[in-house]
Design an enzyme around this catalytic site. Sequence first.
Site, PDB file in Angstrom:
ATOM      1  CE  LYS A   1      -1.717  -4.545 -13.137  1.00  0.00           C
ATOM      2  NZ  LYS A   1      -2.569  -3.592 -12.401  1.00  0.00           N
TER       3      LYS A   1
ATOM      4  CG  ASP B   1     -11.967  -2.896 -11.508  1.00  0.00           C
ATOM      5  OD1 ASP B   1     -13.131  -3.361 -11.493  1.00  0.00           O
ATOM      6  OD2 ASP B   1     -11.012  -3.489 -12.059  1.00  0.00           O
TER       7      ASP B   1
END
Length: 332
Positions: A72, A160
Site C-alpha cells: 500500500k 470505514d
Amino acid sequence: MNQTEAAPVVSVSRVYAHVNEEMPREYWDYENMQEVFGYQDNYEIIRKVGRGKYSEVFEGLNVLNNSKCIIKVLKPVKYKKIKREIKILQNLAGGPNIISLLDIVRDPESKTPSLIFEFVDNIDFRTLYPTLSDYDIRYYSYELLKALDFCHSRGIMHRDVKPHNVMIDHKKRKLRLIDWGLAEFYHAGMEYNVRVASRYFKGPELLVDFREYDYSLDIWSFGVMFAALIFKKDTFFRGRDNYDQLVKIAKVLGTDELFAYVQKYQIVLDRQYDNILGQYPKRDWYSFVNRDNRSLANDEAIDLLNRLLRYDHQERLTCQEAMAHPYFQVLK
C-alpha cells in the site's frame, strides 16, 4: 436550572468505554511514535490491484522468501494520519480477522512510505456476494463481527466498514478487515470528525453532525452491509449526497423516529433538511422480502437486522450481543 432546559445528554459507549484510559499513554499517543522502517528493496511490485483516496495498492512479492504480499503506497497526507494507521495496525496485530501489517518501508528519495501487508486472494464483492448461501452469509458476518469486537475491545473504531474493506478468500473461507486509515482511538466524551466512512455506510450520527459517536458507528455500517446481503441488493441506502442519504434512511426507519433521536441528543438539524425530509412512516423490514431473497431474509436475519439498524446508536446491538443472536446459532 429552569425546568425547560434539559441537561445535555452525555453519550458514552455502552462497552469498552475506558479501554484507552486504562492503557499506557504510548498505546494511543501515536503522534509521538517512532516508526522503524524496513528495506524497500526487499519488495517488488507485481501489479496494481486498487486505489483509494489516500493510497495506491499493489500485489507484490517479498524477494527474500518469494511470498506474495500487498503493498500500500501512501499518497502525501498529514504524516500524523499515517502514524495513526501504523500504530493502530500494530496494536491490533494478531487479532482475529485483522489484516496483518508485515513491514513499513519508505522510498529513500521521495520519502514516500509504503505499508506491506499479508496477501489475501480476494474475490470482488460484486462477484462474490450474489453467490453466497444463507450459511455463507451467517459465517462471513460472524467473522466480520469477530474482527470488529476485537478492535473495539482494544479501544479502536474502524470508521470505514464497507464491502470494499472486507477481503474474502472464499476458497480458504478467510476474511480480513482492511484499510485502517480512518480508524481512531475511542475516548469517552471526545468529539470526533463526522467526515468519515463512505456515504452509503455513514451512520445517522454522522449525517446529523453528532460528534460524540463511538464504536456503534461500525455496527451501523455492518448493518447496512448485512441488509444488502440478505435482501440481495447492491446497496441498501443509496443517497445522492449526504443530505439525501439521511432521507433514504428516513424513508425506511421513519421520520418520527428520526425526530425522537434528534431530540434525545439535543441535535439541531441542518436547515437544508427542512425542504427535503418530508414525513415517512417506519417501514416493515418484511416489505423488502421477495421471491428472490426469501431464503436469505429469514425471520432470524430480519430480527438481527432490526436490532442493528437503529437511529439511536445506544440502542444498537454491540458486536458481542450480535454474535450471541440466534441467527448465528447454526455456526456454533
